[in-house]
Design a protein around this motif. Structure first.
Motif, PDB file in Angstrom:
ATOM      1  N   MET A   6      -3.967 -19.630  -7.414  1.00 28.55           N
ATOM      2  CA  MET A   6      -5.422 -19.625  -7.239  1.00 28.55           C
ATOM      3  C   MET A   6      -5.804 -18.742  -6.064  1.00 28.55           C
ATOM      4  SD  MET A   6      -7.947 -22.869  -6.533  1.00 28.55           S
ATOM      5  CE  MET A   6      -9.670 -22.623  -6.195  1.00 28.55           C
ATOM      6  N   ASN A   7      -6.796 -17.898  -6.256  1.00 29.85           N
ATOM      7  CA  ASN A   7      -7.214 -17.000  -5.184  1.00 29.85           C
ATOM      8  C   ASN A   7      -7.874 -17.797  -4.066  1.00 29.85           C
ATOM      9  OD1 ASN A   7      -8.363 -14.673  -3.743  1.00 29.85           O
ATOM     10  ND2 ASN A   7      -7.836 -13.577  -5.621  1.00 29.85           N
ATOM     11  N   PRO A   8      -7.538 -17.509  -2.806  1.00 31.31           N
ATOM     12  CA  PRO A   8      -8.105 -18.277  -1.688  1.00 31.31           C
ATOM     13  C   PRO A   8      -9.541 -17.919  -1.335  1.00 31.31           C
ATOM     14  CG  PRO A   8      -6.659 -16.568  -0.848  1.00 31.31           C
ATOM     15  CD  PRO A   8      -6.522 -16.533  -2.355  1.00 31.31           C
ATOM     16  N   VAL A   9     -10.117 -16.902  -1.984  1.00 35.49           N
ATOM     17  CA  VAL A   9     -11.503 -16.528  -1.683  1.00 35.49           C
ATOM     18  C   VAL A   9     -12.294 -16.343  -2.983  1.00 35.49           C
ATOM     19  CG1 VAL A   9     -10.831 -15.389   0.469  1.00 35.49           C
ATOM     20  CG2 VAL A   9     -11.148 -14.031  -1.604  1.00 35.49           C
ATOM     21  N   ASP A  10     -13.595 -16.540  -2.867  1.00 38.01           N
ATOM     22  CA  ASP A  10     -14.514 -16.298  -3.981  1.00 38.01           C
ATOM     23  C   ASP A  10     -15.289 -15.003  -3.808  1.00 38.01           C
ATOM     24  OD1 ASP A  10     -13.898 -18.841  -5.139  1.00 38.01           O
ATOM     25  OD2 ASP A  10     -15.285 -19.787  -3.716  1.00 38.01           O
ATOM     26  N   LEU A  11     -15.354 -14.525  -2.573  1.00 39.68           N
ATOM     27  CA  LEU A  11     -16.176 -13.355  -2.256  1.00 39.68           C
ATOM     28  C   LEU A  11     -15.525 -12.528  -1.167  1.00 39.68           C
ATOM     29  CD1 LEU A  11     -18.892 -11.714  -2.278  1.00 39.68           C
ATOM     30  CD2 LEU A  11     -19.768 -13.413  -0.649  1.00 39.68           C
ATOM     31  N   VAL A  12     -15.474 -11.220  -1.385  1.00 38.34           N
ATOM     32  CA  VAL A  12     -15.024 -10.270  -0.364  1.00 38.34           C
ATOM     33  C   VAL A  12     -16.234  -9.430   0.038  1.00 38.34           C
ATOM     34  CG1 VAL A  12     -13.602  -8.234   0.062  1.00 38.34           C
ATOM     35  CG2 VAL A  12     -12.628 -10.205  -1.122  1.00 38.34           C
ATOM     36  N   VAL A  13     -16.556  -9.458   1.324  1.00 38.25           N
ATOM     37  CA  VAL A  13     -17.711  -8.733   1.861  1.00 38.25           C
ATOM     38  C   VAL A  13     -17.197  -7.599   2.735  1.00 38.25           C
ATOM     39  CG1 VAL A  13     -19.815  -8.888   3.226  1.00 38.25           C
ATOM     40  CG2 VAL A  13     -19.091 -10.842   1.844  1.00 38.25           C
ATOM     41  N   LEU A  14     -17.561  -6.382   2.381  1.00 33.93           N
ATOM     42  CA  LEU A  14     -16.997  -5.202   3.022  1.00 33.93           C
ATOM     43  C   LEU A  14     -18.087  -4.310   3.598  1.00 33.93           C
ATOM     44  CD1 LEU A  14     -14.576  -4.303   0.101  1.00 33.93           C
ATOM     45  CD2 LEU A  14     -13.955  -5.531   2.201  1.00 33.93           C
ATOM     46  N   ASP A  15     -17.815  -3.770   4.771  1.00 35.43           N
ATOM     47  CA  ASP A  15     -18.660  -2.725   5.356  1.00 35.43           C
ATOM     48  C   ASP A  15     -18.527  -1.453   4.510  1.00 35.43           C
ATOM     49  OD1 ASP A  15     -20.125  -1.234   7.398  1.00 35.43           O
ATOM     50  OD2 ASP A  15     -18.161  -0.434   7.965  1.00 35.43           O
ATOM     51  N   MET A  16     -19.413  -0.506   4.718  1.00 31.72           N
ATOM     52  CA  MET A  16     -19.346   0.761   3.987  1.00 31.72           C
ATOM     53  C   MET A  16     -18.650   1.857   4.797  1.00 31.72           C
ATOM     54  SD  MET A  16     -22.878   0.982   1.722  1.00 31.72           S
ATOM     55  CE  MET A  16     -22.282   2.398   0.792  1.00 31.72           C
ATOM     56  N   ALA A  17     -19.394   2.545   5.676  1.00 31.81           N
ATOM     57  CA  ALA A  17     -18.854   3.708   6.378  1.00 31.81           C
ATOM     58  C   ALA A  17     -17.632   3.340   7.215  1.00 31.81           C
ATOM     59  CB  ALA A  17     -19.914   4.340   7.265  1.00 31.81           C
ATOM     60  N   GLY A  18     -16.518   3.993   6.941  1.00 31.70           N
ATOM     61  CA  GLY A  18     -15.290   3.758   7.692  1.00 31.70           C
ATOM     62  C   GLY A  18     -14.440   2.632   7.143  1.00 31.70           C
ATOM     63  N   THR A  19     -15.007   1.828   6.239  1.00 33.42           N
ATOM     64  CA  THR A  19     -14.283   0.688   5.680  1.00 33.42           C
ATOM     65  C   THR A  19     -13.979   0.897   4.200  1.00 33.42           C
ATOM     66  OG1 THR A  19     -15.309  -0.833   7.254  1.00 33.42           O
ATOM     67  CG2 THR A  19     -14.364  -1.803   5.268  1.00 33.42           C
ATOM     68  N   THR A  20     -14.989   1.232   3.436  1.00 32.02           N
ATOM     69  CA  THR A  20     -14.790   1.546   2.018  1.00 32.02           C
ATOM     70  C   THR A  20     -15.097   3.006   1.714  1.00 32.02           C
ATOM     71  OG1 THR A  20     -17.047   0.781   1.555  1.00 32.02           O
ATOM     72  CG2 THR A  20     -15.258  -0.807   1.235  1.00 32.02           C
ATOM     73  N   VAL A  21     -15.858   3.641   2.599  1.00 31.90           N
ATOM     74  CA  VAL A  21     -16.324   5.008   2.365  1.00 31.90           C
ATOM     75  C   VAL A  21     -15.916   5.909   3.523  1.00 31.90           C
ATOM     76  CG1 VAL A  21     -18.341   6.473   1.958  1.00 31.90           C
ATOM     77  CG2 VAL A  21     -18.317   4.112   1.086  1.00 31.90           C
ATOM     78  N   MET A  67     -26.265 -10.694   6.914  1.00 35.52           N
ATOM     79  CA  MET A  67     -25.920  -9.891   5.739  1.00 35.52           C
ATOM     80  C   MET A  67     -24.821 -10.565   4.924  1.00 35.52           C
ATOM     81  SD  MET A  67     -26.383  -5.848   6.603  1.00 35.52           S
ATOM     82  CE  MET A  67     -25.247  -5.720   7.985  1.00 35.52           C
ATOM     83  N   ILE A  68     -23.892 -11.227   5.596  1.00 34.57           N
ATOM     84  CA  ILE A  68     -22.843 -11.968   4.881  1.00 34.57           C
ATOM     85  C   ILE A  68     -23.464 -13.131   4.115  1.00 34.57           C
ATOM     86  CG2 ILE A  68     -20.770 -13.397   5.161  1.00 34.57           C
ATOM     87  CD1 ILE A  68     -20.089 -11.609   7.605  1.00 34.57           C
ATOM     88  N   PHE A  69     -24.372 -13.856   4.763  1.00 31.55           N
ATOM     89  CA  PHE A  69     -25.040 -14.967   4.083  1.00 31.55           C
ATOM     90  C   PHE A  69     -25.855 -14.466   2.884  1.00 31.55           C
ATOM     91  CE2 PHE A  69     -25.183 -17.356   8.388  1.00 31.55           C
ATOM     92  CZ  PHE A  69     -23.875 -17.775   8.211  1.00 31.55           C
ATOM     93  N   LYS A  70     -26.500 -13.319   3.032  1.00 37.82           N
ATOM     94  CA  LYS A  70     -27.289 -12.744   1.932  1.00 37.82           C
ATOM     95  C   LYS A  70     -26.366 -12.380   0.773  1.00 37.82           C
ATOM     96  CE  LYS A  70     -31.142 -11.172   0.116  1.00 37.82           C
ATOM     97  NZ  LYS A  70     -32.265 -12.070  -0.222  1.00 37.82           N
ATOM     98  N   ALA A  71     -25.198 -11.824   1.086  1.00 36.81           N
ATOM     99  CA  ALA A  71     -24.227 -11.492   0.033  1.00 36.81           C
ATOM    100  C   ALA A  71     -23.777 -12.754  -0.703  1.00 36.81           C
ATOM    101  CB  ALA A  71     -23.026 -10.769   0.634  1.00 36.81           C
ATOM    102  N   MET A  72     -23.590 -13.839   0.034  1.00 41.55           N
ATOM    103  CA  MET A  72     -23.246 -15.117  -0.593  1.00 41.55           C
ATOM    104  C   MET A  72     -24.363 -15.579  -1.524  1.00 41.55           C
ATOM    105  SD  MET A  72     -21.547 -17.160   2.635  1.00 41.55           S
ATOM    106  CE  MET A  72     -21.332 -18.676   1.690  1.00 41.55           C
ATOM    107  N   GLU A  73     -25.586 -15.475  -1.041  1.00 42.17           N
ATOM    108  CA  GLU A  73     -26.740 -15.889  -1.844  1.00 42.17           C
ATOM    109  C   GLU A  73     -26.819 -15.079  -3.138  1.00 42.17           C
ATOM    110  OE1 GLU A  73     -31.632 -15.843  -1.535  1.00 42.17           O
ATOM    111  OE2 GLU A  73     -30.426 -15.473   0.255  1.00 42.17           O
ATOM    112  N   LEU A  74     -26.637 -13.768  -3.041  1.00 40.23           N
ATOM    113  CA  LEU A  74     -26.763 -12.895  -4.205  1.00 40.23           C
ATOM    114  C   LEU A  74     -25.647 -13.107  -5.223  1.00 40.23           C
ATOM    115  CD1 LEU A  74     -27.836  -9.577  -2.440  1.00 40.23           C
ATOM    116  CD2 LEU A  74     -29.274 -11.056  -3.862  1.00 40.23           C
ATOM    117  N   THR A  75     -24.479 -13.551  -4.767  1.00 38.32           N
ATOM    118  CA  THR A  75     -23.331 -13.722  -5.670  1.00 38.32           C
ATOM    119  C   THR A  75     -23.082 -15.180  -6.041  1.00 38.32           C
ATOM    120  OG1 THR A  75     -21.820 -13.769  -3.754  1.00 38.32           O
ATOM    121  CG2 THR A  75     -22.176 -11.634  -4.843  1.00 38.32           C
ATOM    122  N   GLY A  76     -23.889 -16.091  -5.505  1.00 36.88           N
ATOM    123  CA  GLY A  76     -23.750 -17.499  -5.857  1.00 36.88           C
ATOM    124  C   GLY A  76     -22.583 -18.205  -5.208  1.00 36.88           C
ATOM    125  N   VAL A  77     -22.100 -17.666  -4.115  1.00 27.38           N
ATOM    126  CA  VAL A  77     -20.975 -18.286  -3.395  1.00 27.38           C
ATOM    127  C   VAL A  77     -21.528 -19.201  -2.309  1.00 27.38           C
ATOM    128  CG1 VAL A  77     -18.996 -17.814  -1.889  1.00 27.38           C
ATOM    129  CG2 VAL A  77     -19.395 -16.406  -3.916  1.00 27.38           C
TER     130      VAL A  77
END
Length: 216
Positions: free
Chosen positions: A1-16, A144-154
């Motif tokens: 079982m995956n230990p997380v339901d949501l991965v929240v990532l920065d953009m510049a320098g992290t994913t881009v 922003m992390i809380f907003k990401a949770m809200e948008l994804t239902g986590v």
């Protein structure tokens, strides 16, 4: 079982990979407005309007912020941002395992929309994108992390992994109470710099996140 339901990532320098152009545009904007950009580095990961305002020492910087947008658009046109190697594959792997993936950023929505278009990440890559103008305060606030949770239902922040390449990213993750707060070395801050603030893990890249979770 995956230990997380949501991965929240920065953009510049992290994913881009955007070659540090946002901070070049930020510095150039402040200098053109008669200010000093000596401390531009401490605004990594922050709300860019707030950064310009603080460096110029005044609250109203709408003209300068528009100038920043123009400069950044020009730099990005000359040197287009690209995904950091291995990141698209990692995002796809996480989502195939039922993990939601969200991006958060100190950029405002117009900049982010342009980035997503250049990257081809508008559809089928992400579950949510949260910009600094979607919340009342940027990093190190956790909103922003809380907003990401809200948008994804986590609902359980302990089942959230937050990752970024700056100390502000890590502070936001800790302030949110995320179960995993991960520093990545793909940006401009070193392991020593990231190590000055609390975190749970330090990785070379977001590309290493699936392996981290598989072994958690």
């Amino acid at each position: 079982m995956n230990p997380v339901d949501l991965v929240v990532l920065d953009m510049a320098g992290t994913t881009v990979e955007e070659h540090g152009l946002v901070y070049k545009a930020l510095a150039d904007t402040v200098i053109a407005a008669g200010g000093s950009a000596d401390d531009v580095g401490r605004w990594m990961g922050a709300d860019k309007y707030e950064a310009i305002s603080s460096m110029l020492g005044r609250s109203e910087v709408d003209v300068e912020f528009a100038d920043f947008h123009e400069r950044l658009a020009k730099y990005y046109a000359e040197t287009p941002p690209t995904p950091i190697p291995g990141v698209p594959e990692a995002l796809a792997q996480l989502r195939s395992q039922g993990v939601k993936v969200a991006l958060t950023t100190g950029f405002d929505r117009p900049i982010v929309d342009g980035l997503l278009d250049v990257l081809g990440w508008r559809e089928g890559v992400l579950d949510a994108v949260v910009c600094v103008d979607d919340v009342s305060a940027g990093r190190p606030a956790p909103y922003m992390i809380f907003k990401a949770m809200e948008l994804t239902g986590v609902r359980d922040v302990r089942r959230v992994l937050a990752a970024g390449d700056t100390t502000r990213d890590l502070q936001a993750g800790m302030n949110a109470g995320a179960g995993f707060v991960v520093g990545v070395l793909s940006g401009s801050q070193t392991a020593e710099e990231l190590g000055t603030v609390r975190h749970t893990h330090l990785l070379n890249s977001v590309a290493d996140v699936p392996a981290l979770l598989a072994n958690a």
